[in-house]
Design a protein around this motif. Structure first.
Motif, PDB file in Angstrom:
ATOM      1  N   GLY A 166      -3.020   6.156   1.812  1.00 24.29           N
ATOM      2  CA  GLY A 166      -1.744   5.942   2.488  1.00 24.29           C
ATOM      3  C   GLY A 166      -1.192   4.560   2.246  1.00 24.29           C
ATOM      4  N   VAL A 167      -1.323   4.061   1.030  1.00 24.08           N
ATOM      5  CA  VAL A 167      -0.891   2.705   0.701  1.00 24.08           C
ATOM      6  C   VAL A 167       0.629   2.623   0.744  1.00 24.08           C
ATOM      7  CG1 VAL A 167      -0.829   0.940  -1.102  1.00 24.08           C
ATOM      8  CG2 VAL A 167      -2.938   2.231  -0.685  1.00 24.08           C
ATOM      9  N   ASN A 168       1.117   1.646   1.456  1.00 26.86           N
ATOM     10  CA  ASN A 168       2.559   1.372   1.512  1.00 26.86           C
ATOM     11  C   ASN A 168       2.804   0.039   0.818  1.00 26.86           C
ATOM     12  OD1 ASN A 168       5.300   1.566   2.213  1.00 26.86           O
ATOM     13  ND2 ASN A 168       4.978   0.408   4.086  1.00 26.86           N
ATOM     14  N   HIS A 171       5.163  -6.302   6.009  1.00 30.26           N
ATOM     15  CA  HIS A 171       4.833  -4.903   6.308  1.00 30.26           C
ATOM     16  C   HIS A 171       4.546  -4.092   5.054  1.00 30.26           C
ATOM     17  CE1 HIS A 171       7.475  -5.507  10.161  1.00 30.26           C
ATOM     18  NE2 HIS A 171       6.399  -6.295  10.141  1.00 30.26           N
ATOM     19  N   LYS A 172       3.844  -4.709   4.117  1.00 26.70           N
ATOM     20  CA  LYS A 172       3.435  -4.015   2.897  1.00 26.70           C
ATOM     21  C   LYS A 172       1.937  -4.188   2.682  1.00 26.70           C
ATOM     22  CE  LYS A 172       7.234  -2.134   1.380  1.00 26.70           C
ATOM     23  NZ  LYS A 172       7.320  -0.656   1.222  1.00 26.70           N
ATOM     24  N   ASP A 173       1.322  -3.169   2.066  1.00 25.10           N
ATOM     25  CA  ASP A 173      -0.111  -3.182   1.815  1.00 25.10           C
ATOM     26  C   ASP A 173      -0.423  -3.691   0.411  1.00 25.10           C
ATOM     27  OD1 ASP A 173      -0.560  -1.883   4.298  1.00 25.10           O
ATOM     28  OD2 ASP A 173      -0.178   0.064   3.354  1.00 25.10           O
ATOM     29  N   ILE A 174      -1.541  -4.391   0.312  1.00 25.63           N
ATOM     30  CA  ILE A 174      -2.158  -4.689  -0.977  1.00 25.63           C
ATOM     31  C   ILE A 174      -3.580  -4.147  -0.894  1.00 25.63           C
ATOM     32  CG2 ILE A 174      -2.832  -6.430  -2.675  1.00 25.63           C
ATOM     33  CD1 ILE A 174      -0.773  -8.314  -1.454  1.00 25.63           C
ATOM     34  N   ALA A 175      -3.866  -3.121  -1.680  1.00 25.17           N
ATOM     35  CA  ALA A 175      -5.186  -2.504  -1.684  1.00 25.17           C
ATOM     36  C   ALA A 175      -5.843  -2.746  -3.042  1.00 25.17           C
ATOM     37  CB  ALA A 175      -5.085  -1.011  -1.410  1.00 25.17           C
ATOM     38  N   ALA A 224      -4.981   0.543   5.428  1.00 23.51           N
ATOM     39  CA  ALA A 224      -4.553   0.970   4.097  1.00 23.51           C
ATOM     40  C   ALA A 224      -4.725  -0.151   3.079  1.00 23.51           C
ATOM     41  CB  ALA A 224      -3.099   1.431   4.138  1.00 23.51           C
ATOM     42  N   GLY A 225      -4.630  -1.392   3.512  1.00 24.76           N
ATOM     43  CA  GLY A 225      -4.804  -2.521   2.618  1.00 24.76           C
ATOM     44  C   GLY A 225      -6.223  -3.057   2.684  1.00 24.76           C
ATOM     45  N   GLY A 226      -6.537  -4.013   1.803  1.00 28.07           N
ATOM     46  CA  GLY A 226      -7.857  -4.620   1.818  1.00 28.07           C
ATOM     47  C   GLY A 226      -8.547  -4.513   0.469  1.00 28.07           C
ATOM     48  N   ASP A 286      11.643 -12.063  11.479  1.00 30.46           N
ATOM     49  CA  ASP A 286      10.829 -11.720  10.325  1.00 30.46           C
ATOM     50  C   ASP A 286      10.467 -10.237  10.392  1.00 30.46           C
ATOM     51  OD1 ASP A 286       9.405 -11.888   8.055  1.00 30.46           O
ATOM     52  OD2 ASP A 286       7.899 -13.289   8.800  1.00 30.46           O
ATOM     53  N   ALA A 287      11.433  -9.375  10.031  1.00 32.11           N
ATOM     54  CA  ALA A 287      11.244  -7.942  10.196  1.00 32.11           C
ATOM     55  C   ALA A 287      10.501  -7.309   9.030  1.00 32.11           C
ATOM     56  CB  ALA A 287      12.603  -7.262  10.385  1.00 32.11           C
ATOM     57  N   GLY A 288      10.460  -7.965   7.886  1.00 36.40           N
ATOM     58  CA  GLY A 288       9.782  -7.400   6.733  1.00 36.40           C
ATOM     59  C   GLY A 288      10.557  -6.230   6.148  1.00 36.40           C
ATOM     60  N   PHE A 289       9.881  -5.430   5.301  1.00 38.69           N
ATOM     61  CA  PHE A 289      10.493  -4.259   4.689  1.00 38.69           C
ATOM     62  C   PHE A 289      10.232  -3.043   5.568  1.00 38.69           C
ATOM     63  CE2 PHE A 289       9.512  -7.114   1.117  1.00 38.69           C
ATOM     64  CZ  PHE A 289      10.788  -7.252   0.567  1.00 38.69           C
ATOM     65  N   SER A 290      11.245  -2.201   5.728  1.00 38.95           N
ATOM     66  CA  SER A 290      11.143  -1.095   6.668  1.00 38.95           C
ATOM     67  C   SER A 290      10.735   0.228   6.020  1.00 38.95           C
ATOM     68  CB  SER A 290      12.478  -0.903   7.395  1.00 38.95           C
ATOM     69  OG  SER A 290      13.511  -0.630   6.450  1.00 38.95           O
ATOM     70  N   GLY A 291      10.854   0.362   4.706  1.00 38.31           N
ATOM     71  CA  GLY A 291      10.590   1.634   4.050  1.00 38.31           C
ATOM     72  C   GLY A 291       9.104   1.974   3.979  1.00 38.31           C
ATOM     73  N   THR A 292       8.826   3.244   3.703  1.00 41.31           N
ATOM     74  CA  THR A 292       7.451   3.724   3.579  1.00 41.31           C
ATOM     75  C   THR A 292       7.310   4.517   2.290  1.00 41.31           C
ATOM     76  OG1 THR A 292       7.228   3.860   5.977  1.00 41.31           O
ATOM     77  CG2 THR A 292       5.629   5.085   4.655  1.00 41.31           C
ATOM     78  N   ASP A 293       6.249   4.258   1.556  1.00 43.63           N
ATOM     79  CA  ASP A 293       6.021   4.951   0.291  1.00 43.63           C
ATOM     80  C   ASP A 293       5.497   6.365   0.526  1.00 43.63           C
ATOM     81  OD1 ASP A 293       6.736   2.749  -1.349  1.00 43.63           O
ATOM     82  OD2 ASP A 293       4.769   1.852  -1.003  1.00 43.63           O
TER      83      ASP A 293
END
Length: 316
Positions: free
Chosen positions: A101-103, A58-62, A28-30, A276-283
């Motif tokens: 599906g970018v989160n 656990h977040k995407d940067i697209a 999803a990222g890239g 280092d669990a990161g963010f758990s939510g999903t967009d």
């Protein structure tokens, strides 16, 4: 042999499913630079940061670029009315984020007409990258894009997103850390200890039975938990104890979470905020804002309205 095959196959299958899910998430990222905005050096630099953000928080940067608006989108995006064009860019960018599906954050860049649109998922807005952060990002990128510093705009953008998300994550961990520590020392702290003891006992019983079957029944074993000293019983019980303890701890780790370990037995539980669990939510929904960066472009503006920032965008 069949038992051994099943024991090796199931963990391998689980690992394949895990890595397959991670691979799908990472897709999803890239950077997809169809508009030829950036040099290879800038893209390699930015991709390292994008991958780091995906693994740590656990977040995407697209990043998606176009030389021009695609033919199938021109009727929806390009209008004589500036407000309608801004709305068209907003809807198009949010559509891209949903399709990918970018989160996290999606950056859309178009050369003709020169336009920047930044999409942020609604869950990401609440904790990882706020609407105020998005305004700051757009301002920084527009200034660099107008000065023809495309590589700087890309590298600075992904670094800003990474730094900002880390800052929000750390502040969140600080605010919830003491609460989590208190709950771990509450009345339910004895449950892991009982779980370990029971599972070690089950593991010991299973392995002891296996050794007994392999040795042809041993010699005169007593009731459950009673040692047998005949027919190699000493070695049988010793090996059963070692492998049973290991099996019990493995089962405890599977049932009660991957953060459990033998070292936690009889000691204070580890504070999960140290992991280092990161963010758990999903967009599941998105909003966006942006602006033009051509020679005759002005600023950007507008606030979120409903599902998108229809007032966002700048002059062309």
């Amino acid at each position: 042999m069949n038992i051994l095959t099943r024991r090796l196959f199931l963990p391998a299958l689980a690992a394949m499913l895990l890595f397959g899910t991670v691979g799908a998430r990472a897709a999803a990222g890239g950077i997809q630079d169809d508009g030829a905005f950036f040099s290879e050096f800038a893209k390699v630099n930015a991709k390292g940061t994008i991958n780091d953000v995906a693994s740590r928080v656990h977040k995407d940067i697209a990043v998606q670029t176009f030389a021009e608006v695609p033919e199938d989108m021109k009727a929806s995006v390009l209008h004589s009315d500036k407000a309608a064009t801004n709305r068209g860019f907003s809807l198009w960018a949010e559509k891209l984020a949903r399709e990918k599906g970018v989160n996290g954050v999606l950056i859309l860049l178009v050369k003709q007409p020169a336009h920047l649109q930044v999409v942020v998922g609604t869950d990401t807005q609440r904790q990882a990258f706020t609407l105020t952060d998005r305004v700051t990002l757009i301002q920084r990128m527009l200034e660099q894009l107008r000065n023809k510093k495309n590589d700087d705009a890309l590298i600075d953008a992904v670094n800003f997103i990474s730094t900002t998300m880390n800052s929000h994550r750390n502040s969140g961990a600080t605010s919830f850390g003491s609460k989590a520590h208190t709950s771990q020392q509450g009345g339910s702290s004895w449950l892991p200890t009982i779980g370990i003891v029971l599972l070690i006992w089950v593991g010991f019983s299973l392995v002891r039975g296996l050794f007994r079957a392999m040795s042809g029944g041993g010699g005169g074993a007593g009731g459950m938990g009673q040692p047998s000293y005949g027919g190699g019983g000493f070695m049988q019980n010793m090996m059963g104890s070692m492998f049973g303890a290991a099996a019990g701890m493995w089962m405890y780790d599977q049932f009660f979470g991957s953060h459990s370990s033998a070292s936690s037995f009889g000691a204070e539980s580890m504070d999960t905020t140290h992991h280092d669990a990161g963010f758990s939510g999903t967009d599941t929904d998105y909003t966006s804002s942006g602006g033009g960066f051509g020679d005759d472009s002005g600023g950007f503006g507008g606030g979120d309205s409903g599902g998108g920032d229809f007032g966002g965008g700048g002059d062309f």
